[in-house]
Enzyme design. Structure first.
Site, PDB file in Angstrom:
ATOM      1  N   HIS A 105       0.857  -1.192   0.000  1.00  0.00           N
ATOM      2  CA  HIS A 105       0.000   0.000   0.000  1.00  0.00           C
ATOM      3  C   HIS A 105       0.894   1.242   0.000  1.00  0.00           C
ATOM      4  O   HIS A 105       1.954   1.260   0.626  1.00  0.00           O
ATOM      5  CB  HIS A 105      -0.912   0.000   1.229  1.00  0.00           C
ATOM      6  N   GLU A 177      -3.777   2.220  -7.282  1.00  0.00           N
ATOM      7  CA  GLU A 177      -4.167   3.316  -6.384  1.00  0.00           C
ATOM      8  C   GLU A 177      -3.193   4.476  -6.582  1.00  0.00           C
ATOM      9  O   GLU A 177      -2.115   4.487  -5.972  1.00  0.00           O
ATOM     10  CB  GLU A 177      -4.093   2.870  -4.918  1.00  0.00           C
TER      11      GLU A 177
HETATM   12  P1  13P Z   1      -9.509   6.446   0.306  1.00  0.00           P
HETATM   13  O1  13P Z   1     -10.670   5.663  -0.260  1.00  0.00           O
HETATM   14  O2  13P Z   1      -9.777   6.971   1.679  1.00  0.00           O
HETATM   15  O3  13P Z   1      -8.994   7.454  -0.649  1.00  0.00           O
HETATM   16  O4  13P Z   1      -8.319   5.373   0.500  1.00  0.00           O
HETATM   17  C1  13P Z   1      -8.012   4.519  -0.534  1.00  0.00           C
HETATM   18  C2  13P Z   1      -7.078   3.498  -0.038  1.00  0.00           C
HETATM   19  O5  13P Z   1      -5.978   3.810   0.375  1.00  0.00           O
HETATM   20  C3  13P Z   1      -7.533   2.105  -0.022  1.00  0.00           C
HETATM   21  O6  13P Z   1      -6.468   1.250   0.207  1.00  0.00           O
END
Ligand code: 13P
Length: 259
Positions: A105, A177
């Site tokens: 992450h 992400e």
């Molecule tokens: P948010 O949905 O709060 O932007 O976070 C995304 C995330 O880091 C999921 O792993």
């Protein structure tokens, strides 16, 4: 029909009481929906995994979706065992029924300085223990502005997946992400999501990896924007942060994925 994935990443939120209340409110609502193709993952704090696991394990309360709920850990250590005070191994997680582990992450890449080579070791540990790695990738704002976003993501994938066979890679899920979209309220545009998911799919096909490997989008998803995101090509679902903390919001996202 391909499986759809929705993972709630609770990060460092919720006491055990709050986590229990959430699950007690969520599970009966899942009863009402007919979604055998849905894999719904809950990634709470390590501490809450046994509690959430026990609630999920009560099949009577969550039928018919019980087989599709996955207990997901937010991290694991890269060594199998040893004198690593405060750490949690993949084997320990598997021993309490964890089915998936988030790997890489962006918050861990940034705050814990985790690099791709370390993540490659973690992925191997997760696979050795029969769990599914959810490998997170995504570029910073600087990389996006400079146009190097594809190169960054390619390097993340190449180095983290190095040494794995295509059959092993097929056991993973990938989560795109973009760092600049996480927790900022600035969701990536549909053009960006389409571009990057298509790019990641091509990367995987070039490694002879099946189209079955799900690619999830994460970053400022909410009940209003997810439907359009889930309709983008090669988006198999979402990794949800803040909008997964409230049951009503999270259920709206579940319903949008199944529509
Ligand atoms: P948010 O949905 O709060 O932007 O976070 C995304 C995330 O880091 C999921 O792993």
């Amino acid at each position: 029909m391909k499986k759809k994935y929705l993972i709630a990443n609770w990060k460092m939120y919720k006491t055990v009481q709050e986590a229990t209340h959430f699950m007690e409110a969520l599970l009966p609502q899942l009863k009402a929906i007919d979604g055998p193709e849905l894999v719904l993952g809950i990634a709470p704090s390590f501490v809450h995994l046994p509690t959430i696991g026990a609630l999920i394990g009560d099949k009577k309360s969550i039928s018919p979706l019980s087989n599709s709920i996955q207990l997901v850990a937010q991290n694991c250590h890269h060594e199998a065992a040893g004198a690593f005070t405060g750490e949690v191994s993949a084997g320990i997680l598997a021993s309490i029924g964890v089915g998936g582990v988030l790997i890489g992450h962006s918050e861990r890449r940034s705050y814990q300085k985790e690099d791709n080579l370390l993540l490659a070791k973690k992925i191997k540990r997760v696979l050795e223990n029969g769990m599914q790695p959810f490998l997170c990738c995504g570029e910073s704002l600087e990389a996006r502005k400079s146009g190097s976003h594809q190169a960054v993501v390619q390097q993340q994938l190449q180095e983290s997946l190095a040494g794995l066979t295509s059959k092993e890679i097929e056991k993973l899920a990938i989560a795109y992400e973009p760092v600049w979209a996480i927790g900022t309220g600035q969701v990536a545009g549909l053009d960006v999501i389409t571009e990057m998911h298509t790019f990641i799919r091509k990367f995987l096909s070039d490694q002879c990896v099946s189209e079955k490997v799900p690619i999830l989008y994460g970053g400022s998803c909410n009940p209003q924007n997810v439907k359009a995101i889930f309709n983008c090509p090669n988006v198999a679902g979402g990794l949800i942060g803040s909008a997964s903390l409230q049951v009503d919001q999270f259920m709206k996202i579940v319903m949008a994925l199944l529509e």
